[in-house]
Enzyme design. Structure first.
Site, short mmCIF file in Angstrom:
data_model
loop_
_atom_site.label_atom_id
_atom_site.label_comp_id
_atom_site.label_asym_id
_atom_site.label_seq_id
_atom_site.Cartn_x
_atom_site.Cartn_y
_atom_site.Cartn_z
N THR A 240 0.98 -1.19 -0.05
CA THR A 240 0.02 0.00 0.20
C THR A 240 0.84 1.19 0.14
OG1 THR A 240 0.00 0.04 2.41
CG2 THR A 240 -1.65 -1.27 1.37
N GLU B 23 -5.71 -4.03 -0.22
CA GLU B 23 -6.06 -4.95 0.67
C GLU B 23 -7.20 -5.99 0.32
OE1 GLU B 23 -5.48 -2.14 1.55
OE2 GLU B 23 -4.31 -1.65 3.24
N LYS C 183 -13.51 15.77 14.01
CA LYS C 183 -14.27 15.32 15.03
C LYS C 183 -14.54 16.53 16.13
CE LYS C 183 -12.91 10.64 15.09
NZ LYS C 183 -12.27 9.30 15.62
N TRP D 7 -18.90 13.62 14.18
CA TRP D 7 -18.03 13.56 12.85
C TRP D 7 -18.38 14.31 11.70
CZ3 TRP D 7 -16.31 7.90 11.96
CH2 TRP D 7 -15.80 7.33 13.31
P1 ADP Z 1 -5.42 2.36 -4.73
O1 ADP Z 1 -4.17 1.67 -5.17
O2 ADP Z 1 -6.54 1.85 -5.79
O3 ADP Z 1 -5.38 3.89 -4.57
P2 ADP Z 1 -5.12 2.05 -2.15
O4 ADP Z 1 -5.23 0.55 -1.36
O5 ADP Z 1 -3.68 2.83 -2.43
O6 ADP Z 1 -5.62 1.84 -3.46
O7 ADP Z 1 -6.11 3.11 -1.61
C1 ADP Z 1 -7.37 2.67 -1.18
C2 ADP Z 1 -8.14 4.00 -0.74
O8 ADP Z 1 -8.63 4.60 -1.73
C3 ADP Z 1 -9.54 3.48 -0.25
O9 ADP Z 1 -9.42 2.94 1.15
C4 ADP Z 1 -10.30 4.78 -0.21
O10 ADP Z 1 -9.79 5.52 0.97
C5 ADP Z 1 -9.68 5.24 -1.54
N1 ADP Z 1 -10.83 5.04 -2.70
C6 ADP Z 1 -10.83 3.84 -3.65
N2 ADP Z 1 -11.74 4.28 -4.31
C7 ADP Z 1 -12.45 5.14 -4.07
C8 ADP Z 1 -13.85 5.84 -4.44
N3 ADP Z 1 -14.42 5.34 -5.48
N4 ADP Z 1 -14.18 7.00 -3.74
C9 ADP Z 1 -13.35 7.27 -2.77
N5 ADP Z 1 -12.54 6.96 -2.13
C10 ADP Z 1 -11.91 5.81 -2.81
#
Ligand code: ADP
Length: 543
Positions: A185, A330, A439, A444
């Site tokens: 990640t 993940e 917060k 929230w």
């Molecule tokens: P990626 O590599 O696809 O960016 P990551 O694992 O790095 O995946 O990031 C995932 C995060 O990206 C999610 O936990 C969320 O916060 C954000 N995310 C992914 N898709 C969306 C979406 N359609 N709308 C809002 N946030 C999103």
């Protein structure tokens, strides 16, 4: 009593065997890193993947070895993935958009033994790779004619290395729970964390992704994954496409509007997927050139929230259906897709766009719930938001090396770190990242909702909302704005534009104008840096 069916393990190379047997002549078209468009087929990919596997084994690589790739989407990258998996080794995709020292950290952490690299990234590797002592060999994804001089002692051109194998090889067999792939990640907070996919999870995820109400791809589709293979497992398309036998179009290193348009048009692409920024570039290109998209039917947009304007343009101006999707590394990575249930039949215009702003509902294989900080589940009412937790056969059960154990609970739920609500039809909407939610007096406030509101103002180019310490309320929202070139909206203009569109107590306490908002390597707003920048900021309401 056990069932009496055959123990046919869910192994990734069986997907490629199937594609070659049933859809062998279907084309894989790539914009090569060297420049020209090159063509192969699923049979061709399988033949060469077998050679990769044979050659790897001859070099002493096998079960459990981590093998890194630093490469664009091309047929070569595909055959390398399948070759690696076919000997029981683990493809480990590296994201070239990360800072080089992060890449080095990740490679050392994974103890990668071999690296496949595209010509584009050779200079980075030459400079930084020597500090990764586990890497025994570097295979440059090109032929002898294009192989540059390199200071790397153990670098060979891919085509020459591959030519030493005849392809007379059988895939290795092993348990379906064996590791197949690895992806870290982005690590916007703390160190990057390694996610390890298994053969079983990849195969199941590919099935989940291909289902009619997920991506719904068929052998009649031509699929262009703009989303890179190094970005969260290419959203599963590197496995779903061969599983259903689609034609595939691989964009190589060129992701600008004109290059993507050229492939969409010349290859008659019907289905594509990428993050919103890519589509902004394409839509701009289309507007400038007055071109249309006669072949494209569906586009999946995810990775960050898809702005309403993009969905609207695709659907109204180009007759292309948008599927908003959410997921994360993940989750292999698909979590939800916003396809329409029959409950929404007949919904049109603004009302339909409103639903499409949501991230969608979970397919079979993804369980979801939203809880408060004490793990009490919230109702599915479309407004009570809390921590989004998931579980399923393609969801991580742990990080490599046991990092961040607190995200996994004893009932098998994984805390995504996202904040969301789910409505009565099962449609989930992300309202924030848990660490970004504001917060205020124990309640929230969603920073994302406020940002979406603010970017609706015609003079605003980009908006970010962060929580600023407040003596009375604990935290209150500060709206940070980048103005459009040549525009000078005042604080009051923006606040009065937002007035009445959100709860009164959500309204930002102040507005700050900046020249630029910091972004992460994957294009998301870097709130950590922004919070650092404003750490001494005093809100006018905090007296
Ligand atoms: P990626 O590599 O696809 O960016 P990551 O694992 O790095 O995946 O990031 C995932 C995060 O990206 C999610 O936990 C969320 O916060 C954000 N995310 C992914 N898709 C969306 C979406 N359609 N709308 C809002 N946030 C999103």
């Amino acid at each position: 009593m056990l069932g009496l069916m055959q123990p046919w393990p869910l192994l990734c190379h069986k997907i490629l065997d199937y594609a070659a047997a049933q859809h062998g002549q279907r084309e894989i078209v790539s914009r090569s890193v060297e420049g020209p468009i090159v063509r192969t087929t699923w049979s061709g990919v399988r033949e060469r993947a077998l050679k990769v596997a044979q050659r790897l084994e001859r070099d002493g690589f096998g079960l459990g070895d981590r093998i890194a790739t630093l490469a664009w989407n091309t047929a070569r990258h595909l055959e390398v993935w399948y070759g690696i998996m076919g000997v029981g080794a683990i493809y480990h995709t590296l994201n070239p958009r990360l800072f080089p020292d992060q890449i080095v950290w990740i490679m050392n952490h994974a103890e990668d033994r071999l690296l496949f690299v595209d010509l584009t990234f050779l200079p980075i590797v030459e400079k930084y790779c020597p500090s990764v002592t586990s890497v025994k060999k570097v295979v440059v994804l090109t032929d002898r004619a294009h192989m540059p001089q390199t200071s790397l002692p153990n670098a060979v051109p891919y085509e020459e290395w591959l030519a030493e194998a005849d392809g007379d090889f059988s895939w290795k067999s092993f348990d379906e729970n064996t590791a197949a792939g690895m992806c870290y990640t982005s690590g916007t907070t703390g160190d990057p964390k390694g996610v390890v996919y298994s053969h079983r999870s990849n195969v199941l995820h590919a099935m989940i992704a291909a289902m009619p109400d997920s991506m719904g791809i068929s052998t009649r589709d031509t699929v262009l994954p703009v989303v890179p293979m190094f970005h969260a497992n290419a959203w599963g398309l590197a496995q779903s496409c061969p599983m259903v036998g689609t034609k595939m179009v691989m964009p190589g290193g060129k992701m600008d509007g004109a290059s993507i348009y050229e492939l969409l048009d010349s290859e008659q692409v019907s289905f594509t997927a990428a993050v919103p920024t890519v589509w902004l570039m394409l839509l701009q290109h289309l507007e400038q050139t007055r071109k249309k998209l006669p072949y494209l039917k569906r586009v999946v947009i995810g990775g960050s929230a898809c702005p309403r304007a993009i969905t609207e343009k695709f659907q109204n101006d180009y007759d292309v259906e948008v599927i908003h999707a959410w997921g994360m590394t993940e989750m292999s990575p698909l979590g939800t897709l916003c396809t329409m249930k029959p409950e929404y039949d007949g919904l049109e215009g603004e009302a339909r766009l409103g639903i499409q702003q949501k991230q969608g509902y979970a397919p079979f294989g993804v369980e979801m719930k939203v809880t408060d900080d004490d793990n009490r589940e919230h109702p599915w009412d479309g407004k009570t938001f809390g921590r989004l937790k998931v579980r399923g056969p393609a969801v991580a059960g742990a990080y490599y090396g046991g990092a961040s154990e607190e995200q996994f609970d004893t009932d098998g739920w994984f805390d995504t770190g996202d904040v969301a609500h789910i409505d009565a039809h099962g449609y989930m909407q992300i309202t924030d990242r848990a660490k970004d939610v504001i917060k205020s007096g124990g309640e929230w406030i969603s920073s994302i909702d406020l940002e979406n509101l603010a970017v609706g103002h015609p003079d605003v180019a980009e908006a970010a909302v962060i929580g600023i310490h407040h003596a009375k309320w604990d935290e209150r929202p500060l709206l940070v704005i980048v103005r459009k070139p040549g525009k000078e909206p005042a604080k009051e203009d923006i606040l009065s534009f937002m007035q009445g569109k959100c709860a009164k107590w959500w309204m930002p306490d102040d507005v700050a104008f900046v020249a630029e908002i910091p972004h992460t390597a994957t294009g998301k707003i870097q709130k950590i840096t922004l919070r650092e920048q404003f750490k001494d900021y005093r809100l006018p309401t905090d007296v």
